[in-house]
Write a protein that holds these residues in place. Sequence first.
Motif, PDB file in Angstrom:
ATOM      1  N   THR A  36      -1.616  41.999 -10.825  1.00 24.79           N
ATOM      2  CA  THR A  36      -2.575  43.087 -10.670  1.00 24.79           C
ATOM      3  C   THR A  36      -1.853  44.413 -10.842  1.00 24.79           C
ATOM      4  OG1 THR A  36      -3.824  41.749  -9.089  1.00 24.79           O
ATOM      5  CG2 THR A  36      -4.325  44.111  -9.164  1.00 24.79           C
ATOM      6  N   MET A  37      -2.349  45.247 -11.748  1.00 30.21           N
ATOM      7  CA  MET A  37      -1.758  46.546 -12.042  1.00 30.21           C
ATOM      8  C   MET A  37      -2.787  47.622 -11.709  1.00 30.21           C
ATOM      9  SD  MET A  37      -0.100  45.281 -15.664  1.00 30.21           S
ATOM     10  CE  MET A  37      -1.352  43.978 -15.909  1.00 30.21           C
ATOM     11  N   LEU A  38      -2.466  48.461 -10.733  1.00 31.73           N
ATOM     12  CA  LEU A  38      -3.402  49.459 -10.235  1.00 31.73           C
ATOM     13  C   LEU A  38      -3.076  50.847 -10.780  1.00 31.73           C
ATOM     14  CD1 LEU A  38      -3.617  48.315  -6.505  1.00 31.73           C
ATOM     15  CD2 LEU A  38      -5.154  47.717  -8.379  1.00 31.73           C
ATOM     16  N   PRO A  39      -4.074  51.715 -10.891  1.00 30.55           N
ATOM     17  CA  PRO A  39      -3.853  53.037 -11.476  1.00 30.55           C
ATOM     18  C   PRO A  39      -3.297  54.068 -10.515  1.00 30.55           C
ATOM     19  CG  PRO A  39      -6.162  52.778 -10.958  1.00 30.55           C
ATOM     20  CD  PRO A  39      -5.512  51.455 -10.644  1.00 30.55           C
ATOM     21  N   ARG A  40      -3.417  53.817  -9.212  1.00 29.32           N
ATOM     22  CA  ARG A  40      -2.898  54.735  -8.208  1.00 29.32           C
ATOM     23  C   ARG A  40      -2.867  54.024  -6.862  1.00 29.32           C
ATOM     24  NH1 ARG A  40      -8.112  58.643  -8.879  1.00 29.32           N
ATOM     25  NH2 ARG A  40      -9.612  57.476  -7.627  1.00 29.32           N
ATOM     26  N   LYS A  41      -2.247  54.667  -5.889  1.00 24.95           N
ATOM     27  CA  LYS A  41      -2.034  53.999  -4.598  1.00 24.95           C
ATOM     28  C   LYS A  41      -3.337  53.709  -3.875  1.00 24.95           C
ATOM     29  CE  LYS A  41      -0.235  56.445  -1.254  1.00 24.95           C
ATOM     30  NZ  LYS A  41       0.757  57.170  -0.437  1.00 24.95           N
ATOM     31  N   GLU A  42      -4.221  54.687  -3.858  1.00 26.98           N
ATOM     32  CA  GLU A  42      -5.461  54.530  -3.116  1.00 26.98           C
ATOM     33  C   GLU A  42      -6.600  54.317  -4.099  1.00 26.98           C
ATOM     34  OE1 GLU A  42      -5.155  58.225  -1.256  1.00 26.98           O
ATOM     35  OE2 GLU A  42      -3.876  57.515   0.386  1.00 26.98           O
ATOM     36  N   VAL A  43      -7.209  53.166  -4.009  1.00 28.33           N
ATOM     37  CA  VAL A  43      -8.288  52.814  -4.933  1.00 28.33           C
ATOM     38  C   VAL A  43      -9.488  52.315  -4.143  1.00 28.33           C
ATOM     39  CG1 VAL A  43      -6.738  52.278  -6.837  1.00 28.33           C
ATOM     40  CG2 VAL A  43      -7.370  50.483  -5.232  1.00 28.33           C
TER      41      VAL A  43
ATOM     42  N   GLY B 162      -6.642  62.811 -15.047  1.00 25.08           N
ATOM     43  CA  GLY B 162      -8.085  62.937 -14.971  1.00 25.08           C
ATOM     44  C   GLY B 162      -8.796  62.724 -16.288  1.00 25.08           C
ATOM     45  N   THR B 163      -8.102  62.135 -17.274  1.00 21.52           N
ATOM     46  CA  THR B 163      -8.711  61.928 -18.586  1.00 21.52           C
ATOM     47  C   THR B 163      -9.346  60.548 -18.735  1.00 21.52           C
ATOM     48  OG1 THR B 163      -6.544  61.244 -19.424  1.00 21.52           O
ATOM     49  CG2 THR B 163      -7.174  63.550 -19.726  1.00 21.52           C
ATOM     50  N   THR B 164      -9.085  59.670 -17.763  1.00 18.26           N
ATOM     51  CA  THR B 164      -9.650  58.318 -17.789  1.00 18.26           C
ATOM     52  C   THR B 164     -10.046  57.933 -16.370  1.00 18.26           C
ATOM     53  OG1 THR B 164      -8.333  57.586 -19.688  1.00 18.26           O
ATOM     54  CG2 THR B 164      -9.143  55.872 -18.225  1.00 18.26           C
ATOM     55  N   PRO B 165     -11.225  57.367 -16.173  1.00 20.37           N
ATOM     56  CA  PRO B 165     -11.604  56.921 -14.830  1.00 20.37           C
ATOM     57  C   PRO B 165     -10.716  55.759 -14.392  1.00 20.37           C
ATOM     58  CG  PRO B 165     -13.194  56.156 -16.444  1.00 20.37           C
ATOM     59  CD  PRO B 165     -12.278  57.100 -17.174  1.00 20.37           C
ATOM     60  N   PRO B 166     -10.491  55.613 -13.096  1.00 23.61           N
ATOM     61  CA  PRO B 166      -9.596  54.545 -12.634  1.00 23.61           C
ATOM     62  C   PRO B 166     -10.204  53.158 -12.813  1.00 23.61           C
ATOM     63  CG  PRO B 166     -10.602  55.667 -10.769  1.00 23.61           C
ATOM     64  CD  PRO B 166     -10.983  56.452 -11.988  1.00 23.61           C
ATOM     65  N   PHE B 167      -9.363  52.249 -13.223  1.00 24.99           N
ATOM     66  CA  PHE B 167      -9.708  50.830 -13.250  1.00 24.99           C
ATOM     67  C   PHE B 167      -8.413  50.045 -13.149  1.00 24.99           C
ATOM     68  CE2 PHE B 167      -9.359  52.152 -17.701  1.00 24.99           C
ATOM     69  CZ  PHE B 167      -8.596  51.156 -18.304  1.00 24.99           C
TER      70      PHE B 167
END
Length: 307
Positions: free
Chosen positions: A90-97, A133-138
């Motif tokens: 699992t690869m997350l875009p940031r710490k808090e999701v 901020g150019t792509t929504p998190p997923f």
Amino acid sequence: MPAMSALLAVGVIDFSTYRGKQGAAMGDGRISRRTMLTAGATGLALTGGGLVSLLRSSGGGGASPGSYLSLRGIERVRSRARNRDVDLVTMLPRKEVPIGLPVCLVLHGLGGDAVGTHKYGFDARLVREVALGTTPPFALVAVDGGDNYWNQVRPGDDPMAMLLDELPVWLRERGLADRPFACAGVSMGGFGALYYARMRAERHQPLRATAVASPALITSWAVMRTRRIFPSREAWEALDPLRHPHAIGNSALGVWCGEDDPFVTGTRRFISMTQPKVAYIGPGGHTADFVEGVADDVVRFLGQHAT
């Protein structure tokens, strides 16, 4: 497991400083899970069983992709469909999701595995685009599929059933959206991504986007039979994306391939038949370097369909 802090069951690794053989063909130089776990955990900390360090940014829009570290968790899970334990990465875009974060499934190429999908560069680009901020998190999620074109080759080993029936349960248990909104595949994984998109469409659960880079679209049964994947020409033709170009339904399609890639003939043919939303044929061969070079475009394309 309702929270992201419960994501990790086995180990954490930081792939950011790893580079495989530059220019090596996709699938070459597989790295063992033990090696990567041993080489890894510097720069990432564990707190309460969770991952607490996500990225290092040099700041500003001029930061290079390599200056961003993505958060990766590796777990060993039991797949009944494959009748074996597999790595779930699992690869997350940031710490808090947020709970229910959208997921893009990533399918590896021949000779590869879930851990090795880091070499495509999608995760580092995702972290950067989300930070800017150019792509929504997923999330990006990968799982071991073997060397069978994501098709059942042997009785008791069905990777497509794993993706369709088991993966949603694993994602839901980890607080992620249980149905991937998109699939990105490389090489053999490109074939698999189109196959997965087709099966999702047939189940009336269509993907919003399908991205394939250097897809292994073979135009000749004489060549395909040497890979000993399909028992007959008929079995191959039943799944071959070149014979079922519109089977993925209304899923937005992006296709990237190097002009020196041995699969470029089939890819050009597929592009001509499908008229994808994004189609790129550019300098490069069938290498991880080519895929990494188009990773920005792939992530941005996927992000357009994440919400």
